[in-house]
Write a protein that holds these residues in place. Structure first.
Motif, short mmCIF file in Angstrom:
data_model
loop_
_atom_site.label_atom_id
_atom_site.label_comp_id
_atom_site.label_asym_id
_atom_site.label_seq_id
_atom_site.Cartn_x
_atom_site.Cartn_y
_atom_site.Cartn_z
N GLY A 1 11.59 6.61 14.42
CA GLY A 1 11.82 8.04 14.56
C GLY A 1 10.94 8.97 13.77
O GLY A 1 10.63 10.05 14.21
N GLY A 2 10.54 8.62 12.59
CA GLY A 2 9.75 9.51 11.77
C GLY A 2 9.50 8.87 10.42
O GLY A 2 9.75 7.70 10.22
N PRO A 3 9.05 9.66 9.46
CA PRO A 3 8.76 9.11 8.15
C PRO A 3 10.03 8.59 7.48
O PRO A 3 11.12 9.10 7.73
N TYR A 4 9.85 7.59 6.66
CA TYR A 4 10.99 7.02 5.94
C TYR A 4 11.46 8.02 4.89
O TYR A 4 10.75 8.91 4.48
N SER B 1 4.91 -8.21 2.68
CA SER B 1 4.67 -6.94 1.99
C SER B 1 5.10 -7.02 0.53
O SER B 1 4.50 -6.38 -0.33
N ALA B 2 6.14 -7.79 0.23
CA ALA B 2 6.59 -7.94 -1.15
C ALA B 2 5.48 -8.54 -2.01
O ALA B 2 5.25 -8.10 -3.14
N ALA C 1 3.98 4.19 0.54
CA ALA C 1 3.62 4.69 1.87
C ALA C 1 2.71 3.71 2.59
O ALA C 1 2.89 3.42 3.77
N GLU C 2 1.73 3.18 1.89
CA GLU C 2 0.81 2.21 2.47
C GLU C 2 1.55 0.94 2.89
O GLU C 2 1.32 0.38 3.96
N ALA C 3 2.47 0.49 2.06
CA ALA C 3 3.24 -0.72 2.35
C ALA C 3 4.10 -0.54 3.59
O ALA C 3 4.11 -1.40 4.48
N MET C 4 4.82 0.58 3.69
CA MET C 4 5.70 0.81 4.83
C MET C 4 4.89 1.01 6.11
O MET C 4 5.26 0.54 7.18
N GLU D 1 6.18 -1.67 -7.55
CA GLU D 1 5.60 -1.82 -8.88
C GLU D 1 4.38 -0.92 -9.05
O GLU D 1 3.98 -0.64 -10.17
N GLU D 2 3.78 -0.50 -7.94
CA GLU D 2 2.63 0.40 -7.96
C GLU D 2 2.94 1.59 -7.05
O GLU D 2 3.93 1.57 -6.33
N ARG D 3 2.08 2.58 -7.06
CA ARG D 3 2.30 3.78 -6.24
C ARG D 3 1.69 3.56 -4.85
O ARG D 3 0.75 4.27 -4.46
#
Length: 69
Positions: free
Chosen positions: A64-67, A8-9, A38-41, A33-35
């Motif tokens: 459990g839920g969203p980060y 992912s990095a 959410a997609e990465a996680m 480095e970009e917005r």
């Protein structure tokens, strides 16, 4: 999990500064480095969860839920 974080990095241009893998959760200190955090996680956790579900014949939420940022 470590392999997925490394991928992912590169794929999502994330800089990881610290991480702590716990038995039931993970702590990450990173800079995107970009917005696309959410997609990465979503990519990391869904790719981790799928084999886990198959191995342990499990259903429902693995995390459990969203980060939290």
């Amino acid at each position: 999990m470590l392999g997925l974080l490394k991928e992912s990095a590169e794929r999502f241009e994330l800089s990881y500064y610290a991480l702590c893998l716990m038995p039931n959760h993970v702590h990450l200190l990173l800079k995107p480095e970009e917005r696309n955090l959410a997609e990465a996680m979503r990519s990391v956790f869904s790719r981790f969860a799928a084999p886990f579900y198959r191995k342990y014949d499990r259903r429902g939420h693995l995390f459990g839920g969203p980060y939290r940022q």
